[in-house]
Structures are given as structure tokens and as C-alpha cells.
Design a protein around this motif. Sequence first.
Motif, mmCIF file in Angstrom:
data_model
loop_
_atom_site.group_PDB
_atom_site.id
_atom_site.type_symbol
_atom_site.label_atom_id
_atom_site.label_comp_id
_atom_site.label_asym_id
_atom_site.label_seq_id
_atom_site.Cartn_x
_atom_site.Cartn_y
_atom_site.Cartn_z
ATOM 1 N N VAL A 1 -2.064 -7.804 0.451
ATOM 2 C CA VAL A 1 -3.429 -8.166 0.037
ATOM 3 C C VAL A 1 -4.392 -7.003 0.160
ATOM 4 N N ALA A 2 -3.935 -5.853 0.672
ATOM 5 C CA ALA A 2 -4.768 -4.657 0.672
ATOM 6 C C ALA A 2 -4.865 -4.040 -0.714
ATOM 7 N N HIS A 3 -4.044 -4.507 -1.644
ATOM 8 C CA HIS A 3 -4.205 -4.128 -3.050
ATOM 9 C C HIS A 3 -5.376 -4.932 -3.610
ATOM 10 N N PRO A 4 -6.376 -4.294 -4.243
ATOM 11 C CA PRO A 4 -7.565 -5.032 -4.682
ATOM 12 C C PRO A 4 -7.268 -6.246 -5.549
ATOM 13 N N ALA A 5 -6.331 -6.135 -6.474
ATOM 14 C CA ALA A 5 -6.030 -7.265 -7.354
ATOM 15 C C ALA A 5 -5.316 -8.379 -6.600
ATOM 16 N N VAL A 6 -4.365 -8.008 -5.756
ATOM 17 C CA VAL A 6 -3.639 -9.016 -4.983
ATOM 18 C C VAL A 6 -4.592 -9.707 -4.008
ATOM 19 N N GLY A 7 -5.437 -8.906 -3.357
ATOM 20 C CA GLY A 7 -6.416 -9.485 -2.439
ATOM 21 C C GLY A 7 -7.367 -10.434 -3.148
ATOM 22 N N ALA A 8 -7.801 -10.063 -4.350
ATOM 23 C CA ALA A 8 -8.695 -10.940 -5.104
ATOM 24 C C ALA A 8 -7.991 -12.232 -5.491
ATOM 25 N N GLY A 9 -6.734 -12.139 -5.899
ATOM 26 C CA GLY A 9 -5.990 -13.331 -6.273
ATOM 27 C C GLY A 9 -5.835 -14.285 -5.107
ATOM 28 N N VAL A 10 -5.522 -13.750 -3.925
ATOM 29 C CA VAL A 10 -5.369 -14.587 -2.736
ATOM 30 C C VAL A 10 -6.724 -15.158 -2.326
ATOM 31 N N ASP A 11 -7.762 -14.343 -2.392
ATOM 32 C CA ASP A 11 -9.106 -14.789 -2.022
ATOM 33 C C ASP A 11 -9.569 -15.939 -2.913
ATOM 34 N N GLN A 12 -9.283 -15.837 -4.205
ATOM 35 C CA GLN A 12 -9.825 -16.797 -5.164
ATOM 36 C C GLN A 12 -8.927 -17.999 -5.414
ATOM 37 N N GLN B 1 13.897 2.799 -8.959
ATOM 38 C CA GLN B 1 15.266 2.302 -8.886
ATOM 39 C C GLN B 1 16.100 2.940 -7.783
ATOM 40 N N THR B 2 15.561 3.908 -7.080
ATOM 41 C CA THR B 2 16.260 4.484 -5.926
ATOM 42 C C THR B 2 15.256 4.619 -4.782
ATOM 43 N N VAL B 3 15.780 4.678 -3.571
ATOM 44 C CA VAL B 3 14.896 4.819 -2.422
ATOM 45 C C VAL B 3 14.182 6.170 -2.460
ATOM 46 N N GLU B 4 14.847 7.182 -3.027
ATOM 47 C CA GLU B 4 14.195 8.495 -3.140
ATOM 48 C C GLU B 4 12.992 8.440 -4.073
ATOM 49 N N GLU B 5 13.059 7.600 -5.099
ATOM 50 C CA GLU B 5 11.929 7.438 -6.008
ATOM 51 C C GLU B 5 10.866 6.501 -5.439
ATOM 52 N N PHE B 6 11.261 5.652 -4.487
ATOM 53 C CA PHE B 6 10.320 4.682 -3.938
ATOM 54 C C PHE B 6 9.201 5.347 -3.150
ATOM 55 N N TRP B 7 9.558 6.345 -2.320
ATOM 56 C CA TRP B 7 8.558 6.868 -1.391
ATOM 57 C C TRP B 7 7.379 7.551 -2.085
ATOM 58 N N PRO B 8 7.576 8.346 -3.144
ATOM 59 C CA PRO B 8 6.397 8.871 -3.854
ATOM 60 C C PRO B 8 5.531 7.761 -4.441
ATOM 61 N N TYR B 9 6.161 6.714 -4.986
ATOM 62 C CA TYR B 9 5.401 5.555 -5.504
ATOM 63 C C TYR B 9 4.582 4.916 -4.384
ATOM 64 N N TYR B 10 5.201 4.692 -3.253
ATOM 65 C CA TYR B 10 4.547 4.046 -2.113
ATOM 66 C C TYR B 10 3.348 4.862 -1.634
ATOM 67 N N HIS B 11 3.530 6.163 -1.459
ATOM 68 C CA HIS B 11 2.434 6.999 -0.969
ATOM 69 C C HIS B 11 1.320 7.121 -2.006
ATOM 70 N N LEU C 1 -0.710 3.955 -1.647
ATOM 71 C CA LEU C 1 -1.569 4.017 -0.462
ATOM 72 C C LEU C 1 -2.784 4.898 -0.712
ATOM 73 N N ALA C 2 -2.587 6.000 -1.426
ATOM 74 C CA ALA C 2 -3.678 6.945 -1.652
ATOM 75 C C ALA C 2 -4.668 6.457 -2.704
ATOM 76 N N GLU C 3 -4.181 5.744 -3.731
ATOM 77 C CA GLU C 3 -5.032 5.434 -4.886
ATOM 78 C C GLU C 3 -5.492 3.981 -4.966
ATOM 79 N N GLU C 4 -4.744 3.065 -4.400
ATOM 80 C CA GLU C 4 -5.052 1.645 -4.601
ATOM 81 C C GLU C 4 -5.442 0.905 -3.328
ATOM 82 N N ILE C 5 -4.771 1.190 -2.245
ATOM 83 C CA ILE C 5 -4.893 0.348 -1.059
ATOM 84 C C ILE C 5 -6.229 0.575 -0.356
#
Length: 295
Positions: free
Chosen positions: A47-58, A169-179, A182-186
Motif C-alpha cells: 500500500v506504499a504504492h500510491p495507486a495501491v494505497g488509494a485503492g485500499v483507502d477507497q 522473469q529472473t531474480v537478477e532482473e527483479f532487483w533493479p525493478y524493485y529498487h 522504491l526510488a520512483e513510486e513508493i
Amino acid sequence: MSTDTTRAATAARGRDPEPPPPGGVLWTNAGDVRSLLTLPAAFTLQVAHPAVGAGVDQHSVFRTDPWGRGERSLRSVLLWVYGGDQAAEEGRRVRRLHQEIRGTDTRGRRYHSLDPACYAWVHATGFPVALYSGRYLFRRITPAQERQLYREWLQVGRILGLRDRDMPQTVEEFWPYYHRMLAEEIEPTKVARELLATDTDVPRPDAASPALRLLLRIGWPLLRTAYLRFRAFVTVGYLPPEARAALGLEWTPAQERRLRRFSTAVRILVPLLPERLRYLPLARTARARHRAGAR
């Protein structure tokens, strides 16, 4: 491509996605009672994602019926792993439930809960939380087990209707997506702040026993305070440090020592319990059924 190959490919596309295999990392850990301690951290990161948080809030009933919502969500998660033939149907039910959830988030952007950018994040958050909290509550897993866990996470994503292109599709590709997320959305959304508050009003849980209902009615003001403090403690504690930083959460060395002491006790004591106490009912039933089939 031959006719037979085309038919085989079409049949494969039409089959329901398979749940994670018995004996895998998720099969071993997801239904263990220790995993209950990690759910608040995963939900807060969702819910720290703005859209997910808004959906849960509303749209969510997490304020008026937190215990019922938590029970339903937990059952759904366990079905994705232990449900066998029911897993894919539960995934379809979850998608139907979210079809009408849409609105505008805190940044003024239109959202739909099944938009892959939001929907994938909700599923993705459990992976880093499971890895980080597992070091405290289970044991540090090997790189090979980490890759296996991520493959199983992708299997669960397919049950939920996520396409391969929706997630790395791989854990090696996951971590750049995750970070990047965190930097741009959360951000510390309204719902995320509520889940970390220790002074919010939480309805008391229901109980089947008249004696327990009376105890809760009398003692809930004190129990609620203790529950909220404990929830905030394990939520922040089991969030990976980079997620804490993205949310601006403080975590002191003294708190870390308390978390380590608590986690060590849980990690030692829970495996000593009989299976009927160590595993949640749906997981326990699936494990017994699998053992019977193996015999």
C-alpha cells in the motif's frame, strides 16, 4: 510448425497454471505460523504504492473489518500455494473481485487495480519481505534456493493472472525493478501510515467462546494498545532496510537487538511444535494429503 505442435501449444495455453510444487520453498514456509509475522510488512509495502494505497483507502474494509479481511486474504494466499486444483480458481476469483476497483491516486493519476504496474507490485512485494524476514525467522537461504523461490513466486503470479511480461522473469532482473520502484513510486501513503500507527482505533476481534468474548470486551483497550505496538514493531522490523528508507522509517540498534532476540526465540521454538500447531489448517491438510499420495 506442424499441426500436432500447434494443437499441443494451444492446449498448453489453455491449461490452468500450476501452483508451486510440494517440497519447494513456498510449500515449506508459506503455511508455517512464522509467516504470519511477515504479512504486515508485505501489506505495508504493497500500500506504499500510491495507486495501491488509494485503492485500499477507497475500496477496502480493512478499517471496519480488519480481522475478517485478514482471514479472507490469508485463506486466499494459502490456496495459491496449497490449493491444488482450487488454486487457479481462487486466482480468477481474486481478479473478478478487483475488476471494478479504480479511481485516482494521490499523484492525480488514474488507476485500475488490475493494471499490471499496480497488480504486479502487490504480488512482487512478498518476495523481498520473505527473503529478509526469513533470515530472522527461518534461516538464510542459499542463492540457488533464492532463485527457486523466485521461480515459485512467478508461478503464483501466473495463478493470479499475471503474464510473464508483467514481472521480471529472473531474480537478477527483479532487483533493479524493485529498487527503481522504491526510488520512483513508493511513499508513506495514508494507508501505510495507518498500518504503522499505534493510536488508531481497531475493532475488537470476534470470538466463538462466550468467555473469550467477555475477556475481549473488558480487556480490549489494553490489548489493542499492545497489539498495535507489536504490529508496528514487526512491520518495520521485517521490512528490508531499503524499504524502510523509502518510507522514511527509523529503526534503532536497540530495536534491532529486540527483534533479533524475539526472532531467535521464534526460530528455535516453532520447529519443536507438533505439525498441527506449526502449520495453518489449509497447509496442514495439503501436506497430509501429499504424504498420503506419496505412500
